[in-house]
Design an enzyme around this catalytic site. Structure first.
Site, short mmCIF file in Angstrom:
data_model
loop_
_atom_site.label_atom_id
_atom_site.label_comp_id
_atom_site.label_asym_id
_atom_site.label_seq_id
_atom_site.Cartn_x
_atom_site.Cartn_y
_atom_site.Cartn_z
N GLY A 13 -75.04 -11.60 -64.68
CA GLY A 13 -75.13 -10.84 -65.92
C GLY A 13 -76.26 -9.82 -65.91
N ARG A 40 -65.30 -17.03 -62.40
CA ARG A 40 -64.93 -15.61 -62.21
C ARG A 40 -65.75 -14.97 -61.09
NH1 ARG A 40 -64.99 -16.27 -67.86
NH2 ARG A 40 -67.23 -15.96 -67.90
N SER A 41 -66.94 -15.49 -60.86
CA SER A 41 -67.84 -14.86 -59.88
C SER A 41 -67.78 -15.49 -58.49
CB SER A 41 -69.28 -14.90 -60.39
OG SER A 41 -69.37 -14.15 -61.57
N CYS A 131 -85.23 -10.77 -77.85
CA CYS A 131 -85.85 -9.56 -77.28
C CYS A 131 -86.61 -8.73 -78.32
CB CYS A 131 -84.79 -8.70 -76.60
SG CYS A 131 -83.28 -8.54 -77.57
N SER A 161 -77.54 -2.83 -73.99
CA SER A 161 -77.71 -3.77 -72.87
C SER A 161 -78.05 -5.17 -73.37
CB SER A 161 -78.78 -3.28 -71.89
OG SER A 161 -79.95 -2.93 -72.60
N GLY A 162 -78.59 -5.28 -74.58
CA GLY A 162 -78.89 -6.59 -75.16
C GLY A 162 -77.64 -7.43 -75.34
N ARG A 237 -77.83 -1.69 -84.12
CA ARG A 237 -77.43 -1.35 -82.75
C ARG A 237 -77.22 0.16 -82.68
NH1 ARG A 237 -78.18 -4.89 -78.90
NH2 ARG A 237 -76.92 -6.48 -79.94
N HIS A 244 -85.29 -1.28 -76.60
CA HIS A 244 -85.21 -1.36 -78.06
C HIS A 244 -86.40 -0.60 -78.66
CE1 HIS A 244 -82.15 -4.27 -77.49
NE2 HIS A 244 -82.78 -5.37 -77.85
N ASN A 317 -85.68 -4.04 -73.25
CA ASN A 317 -85.20 -5.32 -73.77
C ASN A 317 -84.74 -6.27 -72.67
OD1 ASN A 317 -83.16 -3.13 -73.69
ND2 ASN A 317 -81.74 -4.79 -74.12
P1 A2P Z 1 -69.68 -14.36 -64.89
O1 A2P Z 1 -70.12 -13.03 -64.37
O2 A2P Z 1 -69.15 -15.25 -63.82
O3 A2P Z 1 -68.80 -14.25 -66.10
P2 A2P Z 1 -73.73 -10.73 -69.59
O4 A2P Z 1 -74.66 -11.19 -70.69
O5 A2P Z 1 -74.23 -9.53 -68.87
O6 A2P Z 1 -72.33 -10.59 -70.08
O7 A2P Z 1 -73.72 -11.94 -68.52
C1 A2P Z 1 -73.37 -13.26 -68.84
C2 A2P Z 1 -73.67 -14.19 -67.67
O8 A2P Z 1 -73.32 -15.52 -68.04
C3 A2P Z 1 -72.85 -13.86 -66.43
O9 A2P Z 1 -73.59 -14.16 -65.28
C4 A2P Z 1 -71.68 -14.81 -66.57
O10 A2P Z 1 -71.04 -15.13 -65.36
C5 A2P Z 1 -72.40 -16.04 -67.10
N1 A2P Z 1 -71.43 -16.95 -67.73
C6 A2P Z 1 -70.63 -16.71 -68.77
N2 A2P Z 1 -69.85 -17.78 -69.04
C7 A2P Z 1 -70.16 -18.72 -68.12
C8 A2P Z 1 -69.71 -20.05 -67.84
N3 A2P Z 1 -68.75 -20.62 -68.57
N4 A2P Z 1 -70.28 -20.73 -66.81
C9 A2P Z 1 -71.24 -20.16 -66.07
N5 A2P Z 1 -71.71 -18.91 -66.27
C10 A2P Z 1 -71.19 -18.20 -67.29
#
Ligand code: A2P
Length: 338
Positions: A13, A40-41, A131, A161-162, A237, A244, A317
């Protein structure tokens, strides 16, 4: 010097990425770095100190041997996995709203209340504040110590970005669509954010304030360890990618002049005074982005009351508002407590 096994939860993220960068930049003594995200990652790799590391899927057994966990994957993930990590002996530094107001969990801004870090022992968890609250208290703490702040009125101008990576993309896509005469797509926010200002951050509460506004009210009192400070906030926002900005009005018990405030803040940790109206110099989001310091300027007397000051406070932030603050907490944790 000892090296630590660190995990970043939400590594893919916006904040997670920055946490990895800040650990590297500040040369935090990382022995092993575990990168965790959702399914997903799976298959993704991220780089740390020139090496490519695989992103692993977060599970209940992810924390075996992990000593410090930097969490930024959303409140529900922290609620579920924070206590699991703590039970495995990992100290959790949590960037979400999950534990901030839990009385036994310290809520820490290193420039303001580093002494609270020792309370990590209660639950194995330290909370990183919101933040917009972090940058405000960094600027206000020295004034509170010198002149006792009675009331704060703050209005924020918060970057997308927050909200995370999807919101950064949404502002870019909407801007491009509108400038090309196409219809913008709105998914992340309730309304279009490009060329607009949204006076809603997070959900509305029963009292008519948003949750973000009430976070600023409650967290400020907890971090400053002063339930008597009156705080009221309007959080907005704006179509800015990073940093910020905040208009902060304070009323103090003792009179303090703008010059005194400038002197206090010039010597304050984490603050840079940018305040030269004659040269059109004041803090701006585009200057704060990518920087560690909280920029303060437009310092002037509030002439409508006997003891009032107005100022403009800007910080990145994602850095001071999230990743940097968390890593600074980790630094004190290993120096003084682990
Ligand atoms: P992923 O990229 O696999 O979805 P952001 O705030 O920029 O959207 O990032 C959110 C972060 O939280 C990302 O790294 C996202 O991973 C992770 N995340 C969201 N849901 C889950 C989950 N169920 N388990 C683990 N990580 C999660």
């Amino acid at each position: 010097m000892k090296n630590y096994h660190v995990a970043v939860v939400g590594a893919t993220g916006a904040v997670g990425n920055e946490m990895i960068k800040v650990l590297e930049e500040r040369n935090f003594p990382v022995g092993k770095l575990t990168l965790l995200a959702s399914e997903r990652s799976l298959g993704k790799e991220l780089s740390f100190k020139g090496r490519s590391l695989p992103v692993e899927v977060l599970t209940e057994s992810s924390f075996r041997g992990v000593e410090i966990g930097l969490f930024s994957a959303g409140g529900s993930i922290s609620e579920k996995f924070g206590p699991v990590a703590a039970a495995a002996g990992c100290v959790v530094i949590d960037n979400t709203n999950a534990f901030r107001m839990t009385p036994e969990v310290p809520l820490v801004v290193p420039e303001v209340n580093p002494e609270a870090i020792g309370l990590y022992k209660n639950k194995g968890i330290i909370a990183n504040p919101n933040c917009s609250t972090i940058q405000m208290v960094v600027a206000l703490k020295p004034i509170h110590d010198a002149a006792k702040i009675k009331r704060i009125v703050v209005s924020t101008y918060q970057a997308v970005s927050g909200t995370g990576k999807k919101a950064i993309e949404e502002l870019a896509l909407q801007t491009r669509a509108l400038l090309s005469g196409q219809d913008p797509v709105t998914k992340v926010y309730p309304h279009r954010i490009a060329f607009n200002c949204l006076p809603q951050i997070d959900v509305f509460m029963e009292n008519g304030y948003t949750k973000e506004e009430m976070k600023m009210v409650r967290e400020t009192k907890k971090i400053m360890n002063d339930p008597g400070i009156a705080v009221t906030a309007t959080t907005v926002r704006v179509p800015v990618f990073f940093a910020h900005s905040e208009s902060v009005n304070i009323e103090t018990e003792r009179k303090i002049t703008p010059d005194e405030v400038r002197k206090l803040l010039a010597a304050a940790p984490g603050v840079r005074v940018v305040d030269n109206p004659a040269e059109k110099l004041y803090p701006m989001a585009i200057d704060a982005a990518g920087q560690d310091a909280t920029l303060v300027g437009r310092i002037r007397e509030d002439e409508s009351i006997p003891n009032g000051i107005n100022m403009w406070v800007v910080a990145d932030n994602i850095r001071k508002g999230a990743a940097l603050n968390a890593v600074q907490i980790a630094e004190i944790l290993i120096q003084k407590h682990l």
